[in-house]
Design an enzyme around this catalytic site. Structure first.
Site, PDB file in Angstrom:
ATOM      1  N   ASP A  90       2.967  -3.998   8.511  1.00 29.82           N
ATOM      2  CA  ASP A  90       1.721  -3.239   8.374  1.00 29.82           C
ATOM      3  C   ASP A  90       0.582  -4.250   8.520  1.00 29.82           C
ATOM      4  O   ASP A  90       0.341  -5.044   7.617  1.00 29.82           O
ATOM      5  CB  ASP A  90       1.696  -2.565   6.998  1.00 29.82           C
ATOM      6  CG  ASP A  90       0.342  -1.945   6.672  1.00 29.82           C
ATOM      7  OD1 ASP A  90      -0.550  -1.945   7.558  1.00 29.82           O
ATOM      8  OD2 ASP A  90       0.170  -1.463   5.540  1.00 29.82           O
ATOM      9  N   HIS A 140       0.864  -1.180   0.000  1.00 23.93           N
ATOM     10  CA  HIS A 140       0.000   0.000   0.000  1.00 23.93           C
ATOM     11  C   HIS A 140       0.904   1.236   0.000  1.00 23.93           C
ATOM     12  O   HIS A 140       1.994   1.197   0.558  1.00 23.93           O
ATOM     13  CB  HIS A 140      -0.831  -0.064   1.289  1.00 23.93           C
ATOM     14  CG  HIS A 140      -1.910   0.958   1.409  1.00 23.93           C
ATOM     15  ND1 HIS A 140      -1.660   2.274   1.709  1.00 23.93           N
ATOM     16  CD2 HIS A 140      -3.253   0.840   1.297  1.00 23.93           C
ATOM     17  CE1 HIS A 140      -2.817   2.930   1.771  1.00 23.93           C
ATOM     18  NE2 HIS A 140      -3.792   2.080   1.527  1.00 23.93           N
ATOM     19  N   LYS A 147     -10.179   0.383  10.656  1.00 21.19           N
ATOM     20  CA  LYS A 147     -10.372  -0.874   9.928  1.00 21.19           C
ATOM     21  C   LYS A 147     -10.720  -2.005  10.889  1.00 21.19           C
ATOM     22  O   LYS A 147     -10.754  -3.172  10.510  1.00 21.19           O
ATOM     23  CB  LYS A 147      -9.118  -1.227   9.130  1.00 21.19           C
ATOM     24  CG  LYS A 147      -8.820  -0.259   7.977  1.00 21.19           C
ATOM     25  CD  LYS A 147      -7.764  -0.832   7.068  1.00 21.19           C
ATOM     26  CE  LYS A 147      -6.997   0.215   6.284  1.00 21.19           C
ATOM     27  NZ  LYS A 147      -7.753   0.875   5.215  1.00 21.19           N
TER      28      LYS A 147
END
Lengths: 141, 413
Positions: free
Chosen positions: B199, B121, B225
């Protein structure tokens, strides 16, 4: 529903239409335009003779809205003077912003009126306006 | 049976109509919705406490401090780490930026390398580009298998070398969805003495994490999230690393002694939390953890895995749909599946699905280098992602509406 108005026959056909998707021999102006966030890209080519756009075409790839908008724009500005093209461009961008709503004023946009619903879809505005911003830059040169 | 319970009823935002249809929310990998209990926790903090933690000596302030620090303890326990190893941040991006500014800029020198998978990402990619540019280090990519998402041993050994000082990677790619072989990456990084940065934004709500057992040096996540509000997240760092890192935000509450010309800093985690923090967000994050724990990992994982199998198998069965990466419905997949519909740009697919009340993500998913590497048409894809509140009806609704999209676009059969 807004979506059905946008994905009308006109737009879906224009997005696949190959007529305006080509290079122009001896183009006098070429201009690239990109929407980095969605990967839409077009390269607009114009041939101008004595202040008149005698041909307009584009290459590129992207969503149906961006490609159809570019194709309709090519049809609209072909044969127009630079000033006329600039005025059509301002009308289209005004329509998408929601500033230009007068039916008479919008008449000049012809088939591109089918994209008016995009003014209510903020996330797709940049798709519809990519080719027009590219034209604006090209004319400003 | 809890396994078939409709958790969606706990999430007020899911209970709405979109374009005249029941909302089918399939974009939880971008942000998950929040249950009422999480919203209540934030409201309760500001309704009953609301003072600034770590400052006042009056009762309200002490209660606010306790609420904030109890939340830290809850998050630390959730991740199997110690409380002084958890820094509250706004989100995973901020957490990764702290590692970049406070660790990498001091640790890297010309000739060093930073290694990341090409599937990262942007939040775990752009900071490393900047770190490389500022220190003279190089940024190298691990090229994953385009189908399975796996990284070969050969690739690991060639790229992660004695020059490598930082290896950063996502637990699960937010596009490919399959679990990364992170144990292999961590082992290889350790063998060359590199620091590891995980991550875990995409796994934090989908599987239990034990960061001490994984033995990573840093880990970053976002609360939004994992059923918590936007604006709260965290960074885990090993105690000895945090101790020698210089903070990159300076100001109130992160200091020990301040004199006219110099300052000593508070110990971690306080030294990385300058200024008034998102205490209400931290309290709500702890409530989100309570919500997940009350359901339990067994039920949550079994439920999401069954839904994911149904979704991937269903997509495989649709004409003109191509699943990106591993299309095996039994592959260990967490949260997301990306796909494309033949000849149609993902943004058009998403706009048309929206007219049926279905919310999916479309575009580059903040992973442009991966889109290039996978050579996807239009350099983009559709992505459906699942959370504990999704149901078989949600999945079936997508599978039923997706075949209508090409018709709307003027394509015949």
């Amino acid at each position: 529903m807004a979506i059905d108005e946008i994905y009308t026959q006109v737009i879906t056909e224009h997005s696949r239409d190959k007529r305006n998707r080509r290079h122009i021999d001896h183009a006098t102006r070429t201009q690239k335009g990109v929407n980095p966030s969605c990967g839409d890209e077009i390269e607009l080519e114009l041939r101008e003779e004595n202040g008149v756009i005698t041909d307009a075409a584009f290459t590129g790839s992207g969503c149906a809205i961006s490609q159809a908008s570019a194709s309709m724009m090519a049809d609209l500005i072909r044969g127009k003077t630079l000033d006329e093209a600039e005025s059509i461009c301002a009308t289209f961008l005004g329509m998408i912003k929601g500033d230009v709503t007068d039916a008479e004023q919008l008449e000049v946009l012809d088939e591109a009126l089918a994209l008016q619903g995009v003014s209510h879809m903020p996330a797709r505005v940049k798709c519809a306006t990519l080719s027009w911003h590219t034209l604006k830059t090209a004319l400003g040169e | 049976m809890a396994n078939t319970k409709n958790f969606a009823a706990d999430f007020p935002a899911l209970n709405q109509q979109v374009n005249g249809n029941r909302l089918v929310y399939l974009d939880s990998a971008a942000t998950s919705m929040r249950p009422q209990s999480v919203l209540d926790a934030a409201v309760d903090f500001y309704s009953t406490k609301g003072a600034n933690p770590h400052r006042g000596v009056y009762k309200m302030a002490e209660e606010a401090t306790a609420a904030y620090e109890n939340s830290r303890a809850a998050v630390a326990s959730y991740l199997s780490i110690d409380t002084d190893e958890l820094i509250f941040t706004r989100n995973a991006s901020e957490s990764l930026n702290i590692v970049m500014y406070s660790y990498a800029l001091d640790a890297l020198k010309p000739g060093d390398s930073i290694v990341i998978p090409v599937s990262e990402h942007h939040s775990n990619l752009v900071p490393w580009q900047r770190a490389a540019a500022r220190t003279g280090a190089t940024l190298e990519y691990l090229y994953v298998d385009r189908v399975t998402g796996a990284i070969s041993d050969d690739e690991l050994e060639r790229k992660i070398t004695s020059k490598t000082k930082i290896v950063a990677f996502a637990h699960v790619s937010n596009v490919l969805g399959v679990l990364f072989p992170i144990e292999k990456l961590i082992a290889r990084a350790k063998a060359v003495g590199a620091v590891t940065v995980l991550d875990c934004a995409q796994t934090i709500a989908h599987m239990p994490l034990d960061l001490h057992a994984l033995d990573v040096d840093f880990a970053a996540f976002s609360g939004h999230k994992m059923y918590a509000p936007m604006g709260i997240g965290g960074l885990y760092g090993k105690r000895e690393l945090l101790a020698r890192m210089e903070p990159f935000l300076f100001g109130g509450d992160m200091i020990e002694y301040v004199r006219e010309q110099d300052t000593t800093f508070a110990p971690a985690p306080q030294k990385f939390e300058a200024g008034t923090q998102n205490a209400g967000g931290a309290v709500a994050l702890a409530a989100a953890i309570d919500y997940i724990k009350a359901i339990g990992w067994d039920i949550l994982e079994a439920r999401e895995a069954a839904l994911m199998r149904r979704l991937v198998a269903g997509l495989n069965g649709l004409k003109d749909v191509t699943v990106i990466g591993d299309s095996n419905p039994d592959a260990p997949r967490y949260g997301v599946v990306a796909f494309n519909l033949r000849d149609v740009h993902s943004h058009d697919v998403a706009s048309i699905l929206d007219s049926y009340g279905i919310a999916i993500r479309a575009g580059q998913h903040c992973a442009a280098p991966l889109m290039d590497y996978l050579q996807l048409p239009f350099k983009s894809s559709c992505r459906a992602s699942l959370a504990l509140y999704n149901t078989e009806e949600d999945v079936d609704r997508l599978l039923e509406c997706l075949p209508l999209v090409r018709g709307k676009m003027g394509y015949g059969d």
